[in-house]
Structures are given as structure tokens and as C-alpha cells.
Write an enzyme that holds these catalytic residues in place. Structure first.
Site, PDB file in Angstrom:
ATOM      1  N   SER A  44       0.801  -1.225   0.000  1.00 22.16           N
ATOM      2  CA  SER A  44       0.000   0.000   0.000  1.00 22.16           C
ATOM      3  C   SER A  44       0.832   1.272   0.000  1.00 22.16           C
ATOM      4  O   SER A  44       0.307   2.349  -0.297  1.00 22.16           O
ATOM      5  CB  SER A  44      -0.937   0.018   1.216  1.00 22.16           C
ATOM      6  OG  SER A  44      -0.198  -0.081   2.419  1.00 22.16           O
ATOM      7  N   ASP A 354      -4.025   8.133   7.729  1.00 29.29           N
ATOM      8  CA  ASP A 354      -5.154   7.341   8.214  1.00 29.29           C
ATOM      9  C   ASP A 354      -4.779   6.399   9.353  1.00 29.29           C
ATOM     10  O   ASP A 354      -5.533   5.496   9.691  1.00 29.29           O
ATOM     11  CB  ASP A 354      -5.780   6.541   7.066  1.00 29.29           C
ATOM     12  CG  ASP A 354      -4.781   5.591   6.396  1.00 29.29           C
ATOM     13  OD1 ASP A 354      -3.648   5.464   6.899  1.00 29.29           O
ATOM     14  OD2 ASP A 354      -5.142   4.980   5.369  1.00 29.29           O
ATOM     15  N   HIS A 357      -0.955   4.831   7.047  1.00 30.21           N
ATOM     16  CA  HIS A 357      -0.201   5.406   5.936  1.00 30.21           C
ATOM     17  C   HIS A 357       0.037   6.890   6.193  1.00 30.21           C
ATOM     18  O   HIS A 357      -0.604   7.480   7.060  1.00 30.21           O
ATOM     19  CB  HIS A 357      -0.973   5.202   4.632  1.00 30.21           C
ATOM     20  CG  HIS A 357      -1.434   3.800   4.420  1.00 30.21           C
ATOM     21  ND1 HIS A 357      -2.709   3.373   4.763  1.00 30.21           N
ATOM     22  CD2 HIS A 357      -0.795   2.712   3.941  1.00 30.21           C
ATOM     23  CE1 HIS A 357      -2.832   2.088   4.493  1.00 30.21           C
ATOM     24  NE2 HIS A 357      -1.680   1.653   3.997  1.00 30.21           N
TER      25      HIS A 357
END
Length: 397
Positions: A44, A354, A357
Site C-alpha cells: 500500500s 489514516d 499510511h
């Protein structure tokens, strides 16, 4: 929880900051392009949309939270599949080299195969691990995001090469003129276990296997023709809002007095990075013709936590911009994008986006450290050596 005793890594920085950040790192037209393309693998931290195309949700209730606002709001003004409010490190590297932002490989399914990937392609997938999924299933560790692993991504890459190159020499030429980004990959191998309550001794036993898997992938890419590879280490996970929430402790000795990060988790990240760097040295010896750049994500991020004001981060440095409350504004049951989670007014004031990240503002600084130093060995731009760069002077050290 047992702690891992490792010597801290220290880096001195001299920083001059005037005003903070609202334009991209670019290369002037006269500079020329050092690499013809970028090939990216990872999770991610690098995915530019592959998870979007991997599986279509069967109903609106199955829609991944990262495909909903406020993801992407800062730069793209809409969600793109990136786990941030805007651009990622890979995006800033592409911009700095005068290349377009990398399209996700799986997007070809929705474009009738019209993407040619001549200037770059991204195989990274949100939630991907270095080790295959069977490793975790055998140990009762759940991967809630995807079944994709580094082997999956390498398989896609080799499939692309088969349709991309008419002969092996063409593939070698393509790879020799490409910058290969190996992640970050491996972080999820630890995240899933640690955030499901596995003890640090068990998870530490994964490290040699994870590093060997990354090493084997690098060696395979070199044998296919890659000559310049960037290999990132792990972030200081003890500064992550998700870990700070899950492992919240009343013991003051668990926390770094300067940053508030959890010491034993950061020691673990440093252990992974040390094993990885040792393996990179071995691969360099085996492949003296290749340039293997170690990207020190740990120190690049750590300076933001140690000196937030110097980098323009005026919000609470360990608190997520987007979340559903709690001491660190992180709740794993209500991720950013789902109600009632809300976003801060100005993500550029925050390091954490968040809770898992980082913000575009943080990724911009990390990319700058990789491109010019001191966060990569050697700095990417010294390998590339363009004739001139037109970097925003507000980003100057």
C-alpha cells in the site's frame, strides 16, 4: 512484551525551510531523462490503483474504504487507489525523473489492453506480503486485504515481459533503462501478525524468511536484465497511530521520551532493516554490474517525528489526520473513508494520514531524502545524474 535491544541509528540533518509545500518535484526539459521507465513492486505504500482492479466489490457495502473520499483529496481530488490524501513516494520519484505517474498494471483489464507501460508500470498491491499467503494461513494469521504476494507481482511482471518483448534482448534493453523500485514490501508480513496479537519473538523469526524472499526477487530481476534497483527498508512502526493504539501502554519506559513512539516496535523495524542491508551487501558482491540503492525509509520518516515543526507539521505528529477518534485518532473498526470517521482540515500539517499510511506532505519529504540524500545509499539522483534539475526551492535543505 519482550523488547529487541538494538543500537539506535542516528543521522544529523541540516534543514532550511521557508514555506511548505504545494508543488511537485520536476525535471526541466533540458535536463533529459535518466531512466526511460520505472517498474514498481510493493504494497500500500506504492500501490497506485491495483487493488481497485483486482476484485470488483459485489455490493456498495463491500467497497474498500480507500476507494472513498477523502482519499486522494489533496492532489487528485478523488480516490485513485492510493492509500493517502495525494501522491506517494513513487509518484514523486516519477515526477523528479520527468516520467508520468505509474499506471497500475491491472488497469489494463479496464482499458482494453491499451496501456503500453513504456514509461512505467506498477505491480504493487495494497495489503501485499513478501511471503506467500500459505505461510500465514498455516499459522492462523489472516490477511484481510488480498492474496497477492511478491511472487504474484513477479508473475504479473513476467507475463507482461512475454507480451512486451519480441526477443530477450529487447527485455534486457527495457530493464537496463528502467529504475526498479522494490517496494516497500515485507511490512505487512509483520503488521498482520503483530496487529493480531502475535508476540514479538514469533514475528522476529519471520525476518530472515522475508528478507530472503525479497533478495530472491531482486536476484531474479537482475538476471532478467535490471541494473538499477531501489530497495526500501521498513518505516518506524512504533510511531504509527495503528500500533500506538493497539499497543497503548501505561508503562512510560515503553515510549521514546523525544517522540512518543513505542521503542520496542521501532527496534524491531531497525532489526529488519539491518538484516535487509546485510543481504543487499551480499547481492552487490554477486552482481557488481548492478546498482542496488538502499532506501532508508526509517530515518527519512523518523526525522519528521523528531523535528515536526522544521518540516511544517503543526498538527499532533503521532495523530492521524483521518480517523474516528481516540488518543491517536485511529479506530481499526472504523477506517478512514467510512462513517463516522472524519478528516482534518489540512492534511499537510500531519505526518499520518489514516493511522497506517502517511500524508502526501510526508511522502514528499521522504522522496526528497531518497532523491538527494541523506536517506538513500547512494542518493537516486547521484546515480541518475541529470544535467540540471528544477526542484521547488521551498523544498531545499
Amino acid at each position: 512484551m519482550a523488547s529487541t535491544s538494538l543500537a539506535p541509528l542516528t543521522t544529523a540533518f541540516t534543514i532550511i525551510i521557508l514555506t511548505f509545500l504545494n508543488s511537485s518535484i520536476t525535471v526541466s526539459a533540458s535536463a533529459g531523462i535518466c531512466y526511460k521507465s520505472i517498474i514498481s513492486f510493493g504494497d500500500s505504500l506504492a500501490d497506485t490503483g491495483n487493488l481497485f482492479h483486482l476484485d470488483s466489490p459485489s455490493s456498495s457495502s463491500d467497497t474498500p474504504h480507500l476507494s472513498l473520499p477523502p482519499y486522494g483529496e489533496t492532489y487528485f481530488q478523488h480516490p485513485t487507489g492510493r492509500c493517502s490524501d495525494g501522491r506517494l513516494v513513487v509518484d514523486f520519484i516519477a515526477e523528479s525523473l520527468g516520467l508520468p505517474l505509474l499506471p497500475p498494471y491491472l488497469a489494463r483489464k479496464d482499458t482494453s489492453g491499451s496501456l503500453d507501460f513504456l514509461e512505467g508500470v506498477n505491480f504493487a498491491v495494497v495489503g501485499a506480503t513478501a511471503l506467500d499467503g500459505s505461510f500465514f494461513r498455516e499459522r492462523g494469521i489472516d490477511n484481510p486485504a488480498t492474496n497477492a504476494s511478491l511472487a504474484t507481482e513477479l508473475g504479473w511482471f513476467k507475463d507482461m515481459l512475454q507480451s512486451f518483448c519480441k526477443k530477450s534482448a529487447d527485455c534486457k534493453d527495457f530493464l537496463q533503462s528502467s529504475l526498479v523500485l522494490m517496494g516497500e514490501i515485507g511490512g505487512n508480513d509483520y503488521n498482520y501478525a503483530l496487529l493480531q496479537g502475535r508476540n514479538i519473538e514469533e514475528v522476529q523469526s519471520f525476518v530472515p524468511l522475508v528478507v530472503q524472499t525479497i533478495s530472491s526477487a531482486i536476484q531474479e530481476l537482475i538476471e532478467l536484465g535490471a541494473v538499477t534497483l531501489v530497495v526500501p527498508g521498513n518505516f518506524p512502526i512504533g510511531c504509527s497511530a495503528s500500533y500506538l493504539t493497539y499497543y497503548q501502554s501505561s508503562k512510560k519506559q515503553d515510549y521514546d521520551t523525544d517522540t512518543g513512539c513505542i521503542k520496542w516496535l521501532n527496534n524491531f523495524a531497525k532489526y529488519h532493516n539491518q538484516v535487509l542491508q546485510s543481504e543487499m551487501n551480499r547481492i552487490r558482491e554477486l552482481n557488481p554490474h548492478a546498482t542496488i540503492i538502499y532506501a532508508d525509509y526509517y530515518s527519512a520518516a523518523m526525522r519528521l517525528y523528531r523535528f515536526p515543526n522544521k518540516y511544517g507539521f503543526k498538527g499532533e505528529v503521532l495523530k492521524a489526520c483521518c480517523g474516528a477518534g481516540g488518543p491517536y485518532n485511529y479506530n481499526s473498526s472504523v477506517p478512514c473513508g467510512y462513517q463516522p470517521a472524519t478528516s482534518c482540515d489540512d492534511p499537510s500539517l500531519y505526518v499520518s494520514w489514516d493511522g497506517l499510511h502517511l500524508t502526501e506532505a510526508a511522502y514528499r519529504w521522504i522522496a526528497r531524502g531518497l532523491l538527494e540524500g541523506p536517506s538513500s545509499t547512494p542518493p537516486i539522483n547521484t546515480v541518475c545524474s541529470p544535467a540540471s534539475t528544477n526542484l521547488d526551492p521551498r523544498l531545499a535543505y
